[in-house]
Every structure is written in C-alpha cells, then in structure tokens.
Enzyme design. Structure first.
Site, PDB file in Angstrom:
ATOM      1  N   VAL A  11     -30.312 -27.755 -16.700  1.00 23.70           N
ATOM      2  CA  VAL A  11     -29.541 -29.126 -17.547  1.00 23.70           C
ATOM      3  C   VAL A  11     -30.708 -29.675 -18.184  1.00 23.70           C
ATOM      4  CG1 VAL A  11     -27.977 -31.266 -16.897  1.00 23.70           C
ATOM      5  CG2 VAL A  11     -28.168 -28.815 -15.578  1.00 23.70           C
ATOM      6  N   ASN A 212     -16.309 -26.627 -10.358  1.00 23.98           N
ATOM      7  CA  ASN A 212     -17.253 -25.503  -9.739  1.00 23.98           C
ATOM      8  C   ASN A 212     -16.498 -24.792  -8.256  1.00 23.98           C
ATOM      9  OD1 ASN A 212     -18.990 -25.512 -11.971  1.00 23.98           O
ATOM     10  ND2 ASN A 212     -20.902 -25.892 -10.200  1.00 23.98           N
ATOM     11  N   GLY A 257     -15.864  -9.007  -8.798  1.00 19.54           N
ATOM     12  CA  GLY A 257     -17.056  -8.298  -8.417  1.00 19.54           C
ATOM     13  C   GLY A 257     -18.243  -8.083  -7.542  1.00 19.54           C
ATOM     14  N   CYS A 264     -25.877 -22.235  -8.478  1.00 17.32           N
ATOM     15  CA  CYS A 264     -24.871 -23.375  -8.568  1.00 17.32           C
ATOM     16  C   CYS A 264     -23.298 -23.213  -7.131  1.00 17.32           C
ATOM     17  CB  CYS A 264     -23.985 -23.277  -9.794  1.00 17.32           C
ATOM     18  SG  CYS A 264     -25.698 -24.542 -11.201  1.00 17.32           S
TER      19      CYS A 264
HETATM   20  C1  UGA Z   1     -21.145 -22.061 -12.736  1.00 20.65           C
HETATM   21  C2  UGA Z   1     -19.836 -22.995 -13.957  1.00 20.65           C
HETATM   22  O1  UGA Z   1     -19.659 -21.885 -15.097  1.00 20.65           O
HETATM   23  C3  UGA Z   1     -21.013 -24.310 -14.540  1.00 20.65           C
HETATM   24  O2  UGA Z   1     -20.060 -24.626 -15.139  1.00 20.65           O
HETATM   25  C4  UGA Z   1     -21.745 -24.890 -14.738  1.00 20.65           C
HETATM   26  O3  UGA Z   1     -22.050 -25.680 -15.057  1.00 20.65           O
HETATM   27  C5  UGA Z   1     -22.501 -24.117 -13.407  1.00 20.65           C
HETATM   28  O4  UGA Z   1     -22.424 -23.952 -12.254  1.00 20.65           O
HETATM   29  C6  UGA Z   1     -23.814 -25.682 -12.644  1.00 20.65           C
HETATM   30  O5  UGA Z   1     -22.615 -26.058 -11.914  1.00 20.65           O
HETATM   31  O6  UGA Z   1     -24.596 -25.506 -13.447  1.00 20.65           O
HETATM   32  P1  UGA Z   1     -24.161 -20.603 -13.550  1.00 20.65           P
HETATM   33  O7  UGA Z   1     -23.894 -20.427 -12.318  1.00 20.65           O
HETATM   34  O8  UGA Z   1     -24.268 -20.579 -14.491  1.00 20.65           O
HETATM   35  O9  UGA Z   1     -22.360 -21.531 -13.823  1.00 20.65           O
HETATM   36  O10 UGA Z   1     -23.060 -19.201 -14.069  1.00 20.65           O
HETATM   37  P2  UGA Z   1     -21.318 -18.402 -13.983  1.00 20.65           P
HETATM   38  O11 UGA Z   1     -20.703 -17.624 -15.038  1.00 20.65           O
HETATM   39  O12 UGA Z   1     -20.430 -18.946 -13.434  1.00 20.65           O
HETATM   40  O13 UGA Z   1     -21.210 -16.952 -12.733  1.00 20.65           O
HETATM   41  C7  UGA Z   1     -21.715 -17.550 -11.716  1.00 20.65           C
HETATM   42  C8  UGA Z   1     -21.445 -17.041 -10.724  1.00 20.65           C
HETATM   43  O14 UGA Z   1     -20.120 -15.730 -10.483  1.00 20.65           O
HETATM   44  C9  UGA Z   1     -22.604 -15.241 -10.806  1.00 20.65           C
HETATM   45  O15 UGA Z   1     -22.542 -14.915 -10.449  1.00 20.65           O
HETATM   46  C10 UGA Z   1     -21.261 -14.523 -11.569  1.00 20.65           C
HETATM   47  O16 UGA Z   1     -22.058 -13.144 -11.762  1.00 20.65           O
HETATM   48  C11 UGA Z   1     -19.773 -15.156 -10.920  1.00 20.65           C
HETATM   49  N1  UGA Z   1     -18.688 -14.054 -11.338  1.00 20.65           N
HETATM   50  C12 UGA Z   1     -17.973 -15.029 -12.836  1.00 20.65           C
HETATM   51  C13 UGA Z   1     -17.582 -13.574 -10.644  1.00 20.65           C
HETATM   52  O17 UGA Z   1     -18.254 -12.843 -10.145  1.00 20.65           O
HETATM   53  N2  UGA Z   1     -16.168 -13.194 -11.461  1.00 20.65           N
HETATM   54  C14 UGA Z   1     -16.080 -13.415 -12.627  1.00 20.65           C
HETATM   55  O18 UGA Z   1     -14.546 -14.023 -13.315  1.00 20.65           O
HETATM   56  C15 UGA Z   1     -17.413 -15.545 -13.016  1.00 20.65           C
END
Ligand code: UGA
Length: 433
Positions: A11, A212, A257, A264
């Site tokens: 961040v 989140n 998945g 996060c």
């Molecule tokens: C998440 C939020 O999406 C951000 O908006 C937020 O700022 C961030 O946390 C934070 O609080 O700092 P991030 O953890 O970087 O972001 O990644 P994501 O893309 O949200 O994925 C999180 C997890 O969910 C991953 O393990 C991903 O594989 C999983 N996921 C995501 C799924 O299993 N299915 C989905 O459809 C989407």
C-alpha cells in the site's frame, strides 16, 4: 502538496509512487534501514508489475519521490501523513495486530510542527482512527492536526492500475476542512469521474472490511456451489455465468477454486468477525466463510489423494505457488497449503512458479524446485495447477505427454476444458465440474 507515507509495503509503495505520478512531492518512510537502502538503489522489496519502473521514474527523473528511515526528516513541511503499515492477524488470535499503527501514531505526534492531516490507509478495525486522534491530541494542539480514514482497495498483481483507476475513493472525516484537503488530493482521479464518497470515520473503516469480507463470502459461496455441482454433475462455471449476468449479482469474484488466500481476505474476515464479537454481535455468516475456507485446502488435497490413491511413491508437479498470479506473495497461499498436506502424506512435490520459487524455497525446503513447468513435470503422476499464471494457460500438452509418467491434470483454477484435454489423452479434474 507534500506527502509522507509511513510503511513501505504494497500500500505504501504503490500509493507513494502513484501520488508522485499525480505530481505530488512524496517521501516514503520505513524504520527498516536495509529496506530503505534497497529502495534507494532502485530495488523493490516485492514483485508487482510496473512498480519498479514507476519508482525509478520518480526517484531518478522527476525527483518527486524519496526514501528515508527518518520520520522527523520526512515530516519536515509535510501536509499529509499516511499511515500505511501492516496490520497482520495477531498470533493465535482473530484480532488485527495494531502495534505498528500505535507506534507510528506516537512518532507522528512527536513530529507535527504545523497543521497536518494524518490519514489511515492501512486496513484498521472500526475505532482505530479515533484512537489515533486521541494519541496525537495528547501531544499536539487540536488546531494543528486532523485525522481521516482513507482505505485502499488495490489488489496485488494489478496494484498500479487499481490505484490509478479505482472504482471509488472513500474519505471518512469528521470535519469539512479535512474533507476538502482530501478531495483536493484526489482531484486527478475526480477528473476521471471516479466517485468520491465521503462518510464518517467509522463508516469508512467499516466500508473496507465489509467490502473485503463480502468478496470473500462471494468466493466461499461459489466454492460451496462448486461442491454441489461436482456431486450432481453440474458445471460451476456454467452456473457462475448464469448467475453473474444478473446485474444485482455481478460476474466478478465468482471463480470457484481452492479457496481465497493472500495477506488480506483471510485476516480481514477474522478481524471483522472479531470487531462484531466485541459489540456482542454474532457474525455467523463470516464465521462460516472463515471455517469453510480454512478447511478447503485439506479437503482438496484429500480429494486428490483419494481419486488416484497417491502414496509415498507418487510424484506430483505443482504449477504456481503464489496466492494469485502476478505476485511473488506466498502468504496464505492455498496452492502451498495443498502441497503441504500432500507432502505430509509422503508424496513428492515438484514445483514451479514464474517468480515465487525463491520465496518458497526458504519456507518449504523439502519440495523440489524447477526452472519451468516442463522440467517439474518429468516423471510426474499428475500436474496440479494451483495458481492461474498466464503462462499456464497455453501449455504444450504434447510435450507434457512425453514427459509425464501418468497423464492426469488437477486444474484447481478451471483454466482448461475437460473435453479438450480428454481428447488429448489426459484424465482431467477441475473444480465444481
Ligand atoms: C484484496 C481485495 O480484492 C482488494 O480490493 C483489497 O485492497 C486487498 O485485498 C487488500 O485489502 O489489501 P488481494 O488480496 O490482493 O486484494 O487479491 P484478490 O484478487 O482480491 O484475491 C484474493 C484471493 O481470492 C486470492 O486467493 C484469489 O485466488 C481468490 N479469488 C478471487 C478466488 O478464489 N475467486 C475469485 O473469483 C476471485
């Protein structure tokens, strides 16, 4: 405007370099001197597409970005100071560990000399920003500072684009003056018609956790639908597509998945539940989301073992170690949790990740690491696709056929089509199919 960001994690560094891109004078501070030294040399402590270019552009060319381990030096003439330190889960507890936030608040208070705005950008439980205000007001006269909550929503792997083109900016403030300064700060985004939402400080803190936690709930929901699909012969991707076109539901975050991971969602779901518990509110939905998600890697590894009766003599190739593509972050990576469960049963793990091999090696020294997916697949009884990196989306299956011992694919990210792989002679298992 002169900005200071305290904490050089995702961040802090992404926001800092993007604020410099807007044209502000930015200083990033971290008490970790070796990290600052590396940043001054042009090395980013993590892999994130585009970040090194942006950091070096503003460090070397525009000179708008600088790094220091001295907060007093950084705060000289600063208008806005952002708290961007980590708020991990406490050991063995659900609560967020706010020790870094409290220390930074005290340090900031000791260095405020003129009117400054102190902004919490770190994800902090409701009540934290007001507590920071109390800490600072013990040292600084109230006319010399204000506090604001301005949570960040960037995702790892697409952090710069998320910062530059956010869905919204949230400003939680308790007076007009600070709201006005924050709106001025985000003027470059307002010009792009980004919605700027103002709220109370408490609402702003909750917006971050609720967002989140809602996304995490969406993922656990579709994962449970996937379990049902598997049992009755439906296909979760078809179901998600049919659900997602309904605008009230939306198609994003409906990819089934191995469960959500990263730095996060797992910690924020727990911390949000804990905030509710402290108010005697039973957040049973989130408790279920958390326990289901925690169990999922074990359940998936059991499924993999039982399907093919893998044992001490088996060798599995694992593609992807980071918690998601385009990052080297392996914190709470479901791919690695599954690999650990398989390894605990005596199964040999041959792994490959485009950028996370080195990070993983230190923590999982007993896995075997390879330079590419094909080397990892030599003599393997199956391939597990754990993280959906782009380079795994167009694998050369003819080559894999010649290398593998048994032609089995566990596609935990549903990036392939069962029929196509069956036609090529592979036994294919996706999620929720
Ligand atoms: C998440 C939020 O999406 C951000 O908006 C937020 O700022 C961030 O946390 C934070 O609080 O700092 P991030 O953890 O970087 O972001 O990644 P994501 O893309 O949200 O994925 C999180 C997890 O969910 C991953 O393990 C991903 O594989 C999983 N996921 C995501 C799924 O299993 N299915 C989905 O459809 C989407």
């Amino acid at each position: 405007m002169k900005l200071v960001l305290v904490g050089t994690g995702y961040v802090g560094l992404v926001s800092g370099s993007c604020f410099a891109e807007f044209g502000y004078d930015v200083t990033c501070v971290d008490k970790d001197k070796s990290r600052i030294l590396e940043l001054k040399k042009g090395k980013c402590p993590f892999f994130e597409p585009g970040i090194e270019e942006l950091l070096s552009k503003h460090r070397d060319q525009t000179k708008l970005l600088s790094f220091t381990s001295s907060l007093p030096e950084a705060m000289e003439g600063a208008d806005i100071i952002f708290i961007t330190v980590g708020t991990p889960s406490k050991r063995l507890e659900e609560d967020a560990d706010l020790s870094a936030v409290w220390n930074v608040a005290k340090d900031i208070a000791n260095n405020i000399k003129k009117y400054s705005l102190v902004v919490t950008k770190s994800t902090v439980p409701v009540g934290t920003t007001k507590e920071i205000k109390k800490i600072i007001s013990k040292i600084v006269p109230k006319e010399n500072f204000d506090v604001v909550s301005n949570p960040e929503f960037l995702r790892e792997g697409s952090a710069i684009n998320d910062f530059m083109r956010p869905d919204r900016i949230i400003i939680g403030a308790d007076n007009e003056k600070s709201t006005k300064i924050m709106k001025e700060l985000y003027r470059p985004l307002y010009l792009l018609e980004t919605p700027i939402i103002t709220s109370s400080i408490e609402s702003s803190e909750i917006i971050k956790y609720a967002s989140n936690s809602f996304l995490a709930t969406k993922i656990s929901f579709i994962n449970q639908v996937a379990d049902l699909c598997e049992s009755v012969g439906a296909d979760v991707q078809e179901v998600a597509k049919g659900m997602g076109v309904d605008k009230r539901i939306g198609s994003k975050f409906l990819n089934a998945g191995p469960g959500f991971g990263g730095s996060c969602f797992p910690k924020d779901v727990k911390a949000f539940t804990s905030s509710a518990k402290k108010q005697n509110i039973n957040f049973s939905i989130l408790e279920a989301v958390n326990s289901y998600n925690q169990n999922r890697p074990l359940e998936i590894s059991k499924k993999i073992i039982n399907l093919k009766k893998y044992n001490k003599n088996s060798k599995l190739a694992l593609f992807g170690l980071s918690f998601k593509p385009n990052t080297d972050d392996i914190r709470d990576s479901t791919s690695l949790k599954i690999a650990q469960h398989l390894f605990d049963q005596g199964i040999m793990i041959n792994c490959y990740d485009p950028v996370s091999n080195d990070n993983t090696m230190d923590l999982f020294p007993k896995f075997n690491f390879f330079k590419n997916a094909y080397e990892a697949s030599e003599g393997a009884d199956a391939i597990i696709i754990g993280t959906e990196w782009n380079e795994f989306r167009a694998l050369n299956f003819l080559k894999l056929k010649s290398l593998m011992k048994n032609l089995v694919i566990f596609d935990l990210r549903n990036i392939y089509n069962k029929q196509e792989l069956s036609d090529l002679g592979f036994e294919y298992y996706g999620i929720g199919k």
